[in-house]
Design an enzyme around this catalytic site. Sequence first.
Site, PDB file in Angstrom:
ATOM      1  N   ASP A 160      47.735  10.926  10.722  1.00 28.99           N
ATOM      2  CA  ASP A 160      46.488  11.165  11.462  1.00 28.99           C
ATOM      3  C   ASP A 160      46.836  12.318  12.419  1.00 28.99           C
ATOM      4  O   ASP A 160      47.766  13.092  12.119  1.00 28.99           O
ATOM      5  CB  ASP A 160      46.056   9.880  12.201  1.00 28.99           C
TER       6      ASP A 160
ATOM      7  N   LYS B 246      45.652   0.802  11.708  1.00 23.13           N
ATOM      8  CA  LYS B 246      45.944   2.081  12.345  1.00 23.13           C
ATOM      9  C   LYS B 246      47.137   1.875  13.260  1.00 23.13           C
ATOM     10  O   LYS B 246      47.361   0.781  13.769  1.00 23.13           O
ATOM     11  CB  LYS B 246      44.741   2.544  13.179  1.00 23.13           C
TER      12      LYS B 246
END
Length: 449
Positions: free
Chosen positions: A169, A129
């Site tokens: 995201d 991430k």
Amino acid sequence: MPILDEKVDLLYDAIVRRNPGEPEFHQAVHGVLDSLGAVLAKESRLARDRMIERLCEPERQIIFRVPWQNDRGEVQLNRGFQVEFSSALGPYKGGLRFHPSVNLGIVKFLGFTQVFKNALTGMPIGGAKGGADFDPKGKSDGEVMRFCQSFMTELYRHLGEHTDVPAGDIGVGERELGYLFGQYKRITNRYESGVLTGKGPAWGGSLVRKEATGFGAVFFAERMLEARGQTLDGKTCVVSGSGNVALHAIQKLHDRGARVVACSDSDGVVHDRDGLDLALLFQVKEDERGRVSDYAERRGERARFTRSGDVWSIPCDIAMPCATQNELNARDAATLIQNGCALVVEGANMPVTPEGVARLLEAGVAFGPGKAANAGGVATSALEMQQNASRDSWSFEHTEGRLAAIMGNIHRTCFETAEALGVPGNYVVGANVAGFLRVARAMLALGVI
Ligand code: GLU
């Protein structure tokens, strides 16, 4: 058993000491460790080879400066992150988040969760991430582009279709991915489509990727209802958020005959008793980048917007938190239970607090954890990588069919794992144990990595 639980507790304390000031990361780790007692008791090699400690330590963490100029020519400064958590199952894979709240602890919680989520999809992808504490809200297109170009000017050296493949995201959608891909292409002089996913369909993206997280969460909810002999038809739903995940969850719920009566953004909640008007909502949120208050204004008498409104106090059969972490707490869970809500499915990452999850499970509410329920986004990213690798593009119907099949498999895996462990219907334990075992077994096979 209690002795092992004590050991897990000691491991957890050590992880907290080693990663100070990262409450979201601690929470995500605690959530997984809480499920693992029985498995560790059965498979002694997992403890002996320090599998938990290894899995809780990212393979690589990158923090970097992102300088850029705003429209007035003033120098701005942000901090970028990329946490490459695990490459046991495939290249690092996970989204980028641009939001002022982003810090190392949040990126680590997201990366850690991504490892198990990606394992559950059954696709060959590791977990990562990244992101930055940049706030795209209120920025011009030019400012967003200059920020993305500066961000990629540092990040590109860590990426590659076989190495690390980011996607979007919160705060990172097709526009941002376009600027990021454009800069990667310029720096490397390679049209390496497989280095990013969530791309526009005109430049290497996959159909259904945009819809996939929201659609997938609804497919998962459908399977959960099916296990209880029910369907979505006629159900009243409340969805929090109004970003990419929420909008497409609302769309698919609507297609399935459910009535979605509320959604929200950081300014407030819109309650639309007759069901949200899909066309108007998409126009305001997607085409105009507007707010839910603009939707309410245009909808007139029928909708009510409340600024400090509480989306979870609106009566519903099904609640889908699709905004952000820790947005539904124990008090909200109690309100939902009191109002007769029978199913809660996480479209966002970790939106329900641990106390909230405990309340729901105690009350017999069916609960679908994000790791399983929102895995449709990253699963479709893996389908995008497949299309890029074969220089092919699939139809909407074919891709949606693959997504539905993957969500069905994830549901079955979680359901059967929970049953085998003697906790039928507990999708939290099912998802954590099944995801953990896939990664841990690959790591054992690969030696001390
Ligand atoms: N950010 C999404 C997630 O939380 C998608 C990641 C991806 O497609 O790589 O799973």
